[in-house]
Enzyme design. Sequence first.
Site, PDB file in Angstrom:
ATOM      1  N   GLY A 233       4.205 -15.784  15.570  1.00  0.00           N
ATOM      2  CA  GLY A 233       3.290 -14.922  16.308  1.00  0.00           C
ATOM      3  C   GLY A 233       3.826 -13.580  16.741  1.00  0.00           C
ATOM      4  O   GLY A 233       3.102 -12.766  17.309  1.00  0.00           O
ATOM      5  N   GLU A 268       8.615 -20.237  13.618  1.00  0.00           N
ATOM      6  CA  GLU A 268       7.815 -20.150  12.388  1.00  0.00           C
ATOM      7  C   GLU A 268       7.254 -18.739  12.208  1.00  0.00           C
ATOM      8  O   GLU A 268       6.038 -18.540  12.202  1.00  0.00           O
ATOM      9  CB  GLU A 268       6.639 -21.148  12.462  1.00  0.00           C
ATOM     10  CG  GLU A 268       7.016 -22.579  12.727  1.00  0.00           C
ATOM     11  CD  GLU A 268       5.812 -23.461  13.074  1.00  0.00           C
ATOM     12  OE1 GLU A 268       4.734 -22.933  13.446  1.00  0.00           O
ATOM     13  OE2 GLU A 268       5.943 -24.685  12.961  1.00  0.00           O
ATOM     14  N   PRO A 269       8.107 -17.735  12.056  1.00  0.00           N
ATOM     15  CA  PRO A 269       7.587 -16.374  11.941  1.00  0.00           C
ATOM     16  C   PRO A 269       7.057 -16.079  10.537  1.00  0.00           C
ATOM     17  O   PRO A 269       7.591 -16.568   9.542  1.00  0.00           O
ATOM     18  CB  PRO A 269       8.822 -15.515  12.219  1.00  0.00           C
ATOM     19  CG  PRO A 269       9.960 -16.339  11.721  1.00  0.00           C
ATOM     20  CD  PRO A 269       9.581 -17.777  11.973  1.00  0.00           C
ATOM     21  N   CYS A 338     -19.419  -4.430  -2.408  1.00  0.00           N
ATOM     22  CA  CYS A 338     -20.766  -4.276  -1.858  1.00  0.00           C
ATOM     23  C   CYS A 338     -20.927  -5.007  -0.542  1.00  0.00           C
ATOM     24  O   CYS A 338     -21.589  -6.047  -0.451  1.00  0.00           O
ATOM     25  CB  CYS A 338     -21.782  -4.752  -2.876  1.00  0.00           C
ATOM     26  SG  CYS A 338     -21.560  -3.873  -4.414  1.00  0.00           S
TER      27      CYS A 338
END
Length: 404
Positions: A233, A268-269, A338
Amino acid sequence: MKYINNNFFIEQKNIKNLVKKFSTPLYCYSYKNLKKNIENFKNIFKQISPLICFSVKSNSNILLLKEIKKLGLGADVVSKGELFASLKAGINKKKIVFSGVGKTRAEIEYAIKQEILLINSESLSEVLTIEKVARKLNKVVNIGLRLNPDTDAQTLKQISTGKSENKFGVDKKTFIKIINLMKNSKFIKIKCLSVHIGSQILNYKPYDKMLNVLDEILENLNYKFETIDLGGGMGINYENKGKKLNYLKYKKSIIKFKKKYNCKIIFEPGRSIIGNAGILVTKVIYLKHNKTKTFVILDAAMNDLIRPALYNAKHRIIPYQRNNSRSKKTLEFVGPVCETTDKFLTEKNFQSIKENDIMIICDTGAYGYSLSSNYNLRVRPEEILINGNKVKIIRKRQKISDII
Ligand SMILES: *Cc1c(COP(=O)(O)O)cnc(C)c1O
């Protein structure tokens, strides 16, 4: 990555030459930036000697995973596919953790057979399923249990994961219930408490609050966790405004916590490792003017990079070649897809630009290619890795025949 005589270079390579050779849209990664990010991360947390598991969902290119492995990291995976890719990249199974709210029985069976470090579980039903599969395979399985600490990460609401209204983890009451229920299980050993409160976090205070919640639970729970997995995070500097996460304060709090509970730490980067190591190179197809602004229609679109459309994320756009004249009108950088949300950025006072100019969308190494799609039946872009003056294709541009 920098300008040399007003032309943009990635390491020793002039972007213009790369475009000539590989065409656009093109994801380019700098090996040096990747390496520097990993070394910085390791250095900051040296005292904690954590296991650093790269979050594979942020970028699952297998050749990048191989480099990340060589630089010493493990992997945090969220599907059978990511687990397969990580093993294929040579990442040690004892450095792999498996997260996610909805792991199927088949995925759990695969993970148990591969004997990875931890399956981080996110509900009672899932814990019971893991136990059933473990019993069937007659294996003892180490798991983590993910707590939802109900802390506001103070980031975009679309990438917050640690509030009680989010689907991730279990609340405190359920957490304690599951621990007590599984204490004597023969097949499941709950070794780890895991948390991950969100992404692109730039303020250390939410992390501190999260650690306080953990502290409160652990003080009242007579249970020893070998490992605390603090998730990832850590935010990066997308907007060049200098706001930075105070890693030192976060580290201090973790050291205190680790001393008290004598546990190993996992991180857990994802974004902080690969985010600023990648750029998306694109060309201006057309300029189109209306009364108030000029649309800059790029050949990259939301299918190549969806973060702006998906979460209103901001990525800086810079020209390959700098000049001294200004566009009179506001520029709106859009893609050809689009959808009205196929829009990257609106800029006042941008330099003057013309059709065929090369543009660079910055900091697209994380959640760029990995979130890309074939929407509008557009092929996915090419990915190349630059190291000094060496260039390696790490994923070829798709062909239409590949996708139909
Ligand atoms: C996405 C994710 C991460 C990585 O988050 P970053 O913001 O990229 O560091 C880590 N852990 C879990 C469980 C995740 O879902």
